[in-house]
Structures are given as structure tokens and as C-alpha cells.
Scaffold this motif. Sequence first.
Motif, PDB file in Angstrom:
ATOM      1  N   ASP A   1       0.831  -1.211   0.000  1.00 25.58           N
ATOM      2  CA  ASP A   1       0.000   0.000   0.000  1.00 25.58           C
ATOM      3  C   ASP A   1       0.865   1.259   0.000  1.00 25.58           C
ATOM      4  N   ILE A   2       1.939   1.239   0.758  1.00 28.69           N
ATOM      5  CA  ILE A   2       2.801   2.424   0.856  1.00 28.69           C
ATOM      6  C   ILE A   2       3.470   2.735  -0.482  1.00 28.69           C
ATOM      7  N   VAL A   3       4.043   1.713  -1.141  1.00 27.29           N
ATOM      8  CA  VAL A   3       4.759   1.970  -2.399  1.00 27.29           C
ATOM      9  C   VAL A   3       3.794   2.171  -3.566  1.00 27.29           C
ATOM     10  N   SER A   4       2.522   1.870  -3.355  1.00 31.92           N
ATOM     11  CA  SER A   4       1.525   2.072  -4.416  1.00 31.92           C
ATOM     12  C   SER A   4       0.863   3.436  -4.343  1.00 31.92           C
TER      13      SER A   4
ATOM     14  N   LEU B   1      10.118  -1.390  -3.499  1.00 32.75           N
ATOM     15  CA  LEU B   1      10.237   0.005  -3.897  1.00 32.75           C
ATOM     16  C   LEU B   1      10.770   0.144  -5.312  1.00 32.75           C
ATOM     17  N   LEU B   2      11.830  -0.586  -5.641  1.00 31.93           N
ATOM     18  CA  LEU B   2      12.477  -0.432  -6.943  1.00 31.93           C
ATOM     19  C   LEU B   2      11.579  -0.839  -8.107  1.00 31.93           C
ATOM     20  N   GLU B   3      10.632  -1.715  -7.859  1.00 32.95           N
ATOM     21  CA  GLU B   3       9.733  -2.160  -8.926  1.00 32.95           C
ATOM     22  C   GLU B   3       8.376  -1.468  -8.874  1.00 32.95           C
ATOM     23  N   SER B   4       8.241  -0.500  -8.015  1.00 33.63           N
ATOM     24  CA  SER B   4       6.963   0.201  -7.869  1.00 33.63           C
ATOM     25  C   SER B   4       6.787   1.260  -8.961  1.00 33.63           C
ATOM     26  N   ALA B   5       5.534   1.627  -9.193  1.00 37.91           N
ATOM     27  CA  ALA B   5       5.232   2.700 -10.147  1.00 37.91           C
ATOM     28  C   ALA B   5       5.819   4.022  -9.667  1.00 37.91           C
TER      29      ALA B   5
ATOM     30  N   ARG C   1      16.113   8.291  -6.553  1.00 37.92           N
ATOM     31  CA  ARG C   1      17.503   7.904  -6.311  1.00 37.92           C
ATOM     32  C   ARG C   1      18.252   8.999  -5.567  1.00 37.92           C
ATOM     33  N   ARG C   2      18.070  10.225  -6.008  1.00 41.54           N
ATOM     34  CA  ARG C   2      18.801  11.326  -5.372  1.00 41.54           C
ATOM     35  C   ARG C   2      18.386  11.491  -3.914  1.00 41.54           C
ATOM     36  N   GLN C   3      17.107  11.314  -3.635  1.00 50.27           N
ATOM     37  CA  GLN C   3      16.655  11.430  -2.255  1.00 50.27           C
ATOM     38  C   GLN C   3      17.224  10.308  -1.388  1.00 50.27           C
ATOM     39  N   ILE C   4      17.342   9.117  -1.965  1.00 46.45           N
ATOM     40  CA  ILE C   4      17.932   8.002  -1.222  1.00 46.45           C
ATOM     41  C   ILE C   4      19.421   8.259  -0.978  1.00 46.45           C
ATOM     42  N   VAL C   5      20.109   8.803  -1.975  1.00 45.45           N
ATOM     43  CA  VAL C   5      21.527   9.154  -1.790  1.00 45.45           C
ATOM     44  C   VAL C   5      21.669  10.203  -0.693  1.00 45.45           C
ATOM     45  N   TYR C   6      20.786  11.211  -0.692  1.00 42.31           N
ATOM     46  CA  TYR C   6      20.813  12.224   0.374  1.00 42.31           C
ATOM     47  C   TYR C   6      20.581  11.564   1.736  1.00 42.31           C
ATOM     48  N   GLY C   7      19.725  10.553   1.756  1.00 45.79           N
ATOM     49  CA  GLY C   7      19.492   9.828   3.001  1.00 45.79           C
ATOM     50  C   GLY C   7      20.767   9.161   3.503  1.00 45.79           C
ATOM     51  N   LEU C   8      21.546   8.580   2.585  1.00 42.41           N
ATOM     52  CA  LEU C   8      22.821   7.968   2.970  1.00 42.41           C
ATOM     53  C   LEU C   8      23.763   9.004   3.564  1.00 42.41           C
ATOM     54  N   LEU C   9      23.767  10.197   2.995  1.00 36.72           N
ATOM     55  CA  LEU C   9      24.669  11.255   3.448  1.00 36.72           C
ATOM     56  C   LEU C   9      24.275  11.812   4.816  1.00 36.72           C
ATOM     57  N   GLN C  10      22.989  11.706   5.170  1.00 35.39           N
ATOM     58  CA  GLN C  10      22.509  12.405   6.361  1.00 35.39           C
ATOM     59  C   GLN C  10      22.054  11.485   7.488  1.00 35.39           C
ATOM     60  N   GLU C  11      21.616  10.271   7.166  1.00 39.40           N
ATOM     61  CA  GLU C  11      21.016   9.399   8.169  1.00 39.40           C
ATOM     62  C   GLU C  11      22.076   8.773   9.078  1.00 39.40           C
TER      63      GLU C  11
END
Length: 472
Positions: A21-24, A65-69, A79-89
Amino acid sequence: MEFEVSYDLESAEQFWDELDDIVSAHAGSHETIDNALRSYLRFTSNYKDEYLQSDYDVARCTYKLLESALFKAHMEYVRRQIVYGLLQEDESQTLHLITAILLYDGRNHDETFQMMQTEGAFPRLIELIRSHGINGSEVDRDLHRLLLDLLYEMSRMQRLTWEDLTSINDEFVLYLFQIIEELSDDANDPYHYPVIRVLLVLNEQYMVMSATGAPITNRVVKMLSSHGNSYKTFGENLILLLNRESETSLQLLILKLLYLVFSSQSTAEYFYTNDLHVLLDVILRNLLDLPGPLEDSSDGKTSGMLRHTYLRVLHVLLAHSQLKRPGMGYKRDEVCKILRLLGSNYNPEANGHSEQYMNSMSSGMFAHFAPIDPTTLRLARRCAAVDWLGDAVGEKETVSPILTISPASRQKEVARRHLLGMSSPQGGESALSVIEMAEQKEKPGVLSPSRIRNANGLGVGMETGIAEAEAA
């Protein structure tokens, strides 16, 4: 406005349904995409200990997530938001999911790793690997292994920058060696493989950077030079890995480090003598197993590249390690036979060599290696010129390339060797040879050509392979 959602799950089935439900969720703006990503990471992190306990479960969660619409419609932004997450989390559970997303996505799409480098993720990975070490909880151990895998995958498919490499200090490299040493009782420990691969790919990056003339010190070779006696387990595992590895790119990574180790006076005797015997056996066996140009179903480039690389390593192994000591003579006859093997079907008239030389080269001719290429012949001759082998092939190269150049050029050569990780001149190993080694590349996942696999898996030992080839 974002609302906190409370979940009361009673089964794994409910967990996966909620995740679907979340990824949809429909996301048409950056704000709604951000909300969906936060919901995904918060939900999966909260229930990771309960429902994401295995690597399979984490991978399944990642691909949701990767196969979601949502991801497919906004790929670059997500992708960029996930990379930012790596830099900050900083929270381990969330970092675990972020790292898994980048790893699995990057393995299928190089753009992910390229984006990571552009956004400065390499120094951050170095920091995270150091801070989430193996002395922490089991959660940190799993995260640590994923971070090592991500660093390796990111580094092997692109050239790192000078700034990236200078973010590595001696302490970090020693830390990696120490991990291997602490786990030395279990060669199958899941940490051995990821840590060794990171050290190998860092060495390659140092070689590539130094070959451009950039002032960078190869810290992997430097630490082996100054602390090698304390970290022998790394060498033992390196040989074990070369013995069983079938992927071309990883074989090349191992061979590149071995070449530098045996080319430097300070590390040439890093390995135990018994391990050198095993290494020589592995190299000879792998040389025999490589198809000749007429056998290889591909264009033969991979076989040739590997053959040249193995021969370069074989030369420095024979010339500079303990194998050169008087009275050793380990596998001398087998080495000489294989060197004659690699010199078969050579045209003497076109290259100015004598009939006597050709008779020596043709002794014990191995038909399956014909026709041979000039580079293989040159490298085989260089190996045969090693003193303790005797005049195995016929002609010796008596002058080192470093001694044939002007004093000014020689000084530059020595300086480049130092940057490449070679502490002092040895034999004929010029900086040009190291540059040639650094340039050898193959795409990940490509298996090394193999005569054994071509024969439907009917393998033979080295002695049997030599005997069969001589009889051909």
C-alpha cells in the motif's frame, strides 16, 4: 501536511500488504514523493527486527520500492533522495534499508553509483564503515557488510577522484586488515570476502590514479610494507580466493595487487613460503586452463588479457619472492615446460631468432596454444630469463628498462614507482608495466574462459594437463 500513521501488525502477511500500500501511493509532486519515501523508510525500519531478519527479506523489501510505479515514474528524483538519506542518516535500521536500496539499484543501473560519487558519497561510506564496525551489535554487523558491498560495487565500475582517495587514511586500511586477522579462524566468515574485495578495489583505484601522474600514495601496499608481518591472513585468503574465483574482473583485481606486492622490495617476501608454493601451482594451472585463440568461442581478448596478466605476476613471483633462494627450485621443470608451451608456433625468420632458439622454444610444443601472440611470447621470455630457472627458453632480457633511460628520466621513473606502491626497482618492472596492469579491465559478472568448462567440466590437474598437451 504529513500525518503519523500507527500500525498494529499481527503477521508477516500484514506487513507485506501494508508495504504494498505504501509503495503504491500516488505521488505527483516532490512533496508527495518525499512523504511516500519517508513512510516507506519509517515503516520498514520500525519492523525490520521483526519481519526483515534475513538477507532475502531485506532484498524483497528493497525490490518492492524499486519495482513500484512510484520509483519507475520518478527514478532520478527518488535515487537522489535516497543518496541524500545515505549522506545524512545516522540510525542503523534506516541506514540498512537505504544502503540495500542503493546496492541493488546500482547493480542494475550504473547511474546510481555515478550519482553517489557526484554527490560525495564515497567519503561518507568510509566514515560509515569505520563507525559501524564489527564490534557492534548484530544489526551493525549486517549493516557493515552491506556498506562494504556498496563501497566495492561503487568503486569497481568507475574511476574515483583524487578527493575520494585522499579521504582514506592509514588507519582505515589497517582497520580492514585487522578485521580479516580477527576472523582468521573461519575462512568462510561472511566478512572475509567483502573486506578483501574492498582492499583489492582500492588498490586498483590507487594504481589507476597513480598511472595518471597524480600525487597519491597507495595505502594498501604501504600498510603491507610497514605492517605485513602482522596481517598474514590477508595473503592466505588472497591465494584461496584466486584459487576458486571464476569471475574475470575479480581475478584481475587479485593479480594487480600480487604484481605490486612482488614488485616491491619491501613486500616481495610478504607471503609464507608454503603459500608461495600454492600460489605458483594456482597460476600455472590457470595458465594451462586458458583457451588458446582458436579454442576461445569469444574474440579471444579475455583469454589474452588474463594470460598476459598472469605472466606478469608469474615473472615477479619467480624473480623476487623466496622462490629465488638457492636450493628452492620449486616446480622448476613444470614452469619451464609451460614457458616453452607459451612460446610455440613462433615465426623465427620474421623476428630474427636463430634455429637453435626455435628448437628450444618448440621442445614439448603444446598445439592448443597456437598461434601465440607477440606479447605472450615476450612475457614468457621474461619469465624464462629468471636466473634460478636457467636458460629455460633460450634468450634472456639482461637489461632492465629503468637502466636504459637518461638520469633525469630515471629519476622520474623512480618517483612514479614510489607512487604506484613499488618501493624500489626490481628486475624489469617499469612504471609502464604497472600502467599496463592498471588498464586491464573486464565487466563484472564475466566468467574467465576455461578449457575445463569448455570440455563439459571434465577437469584435469596440472601434471595431467602438461602430459596431455605434450602428447597432442
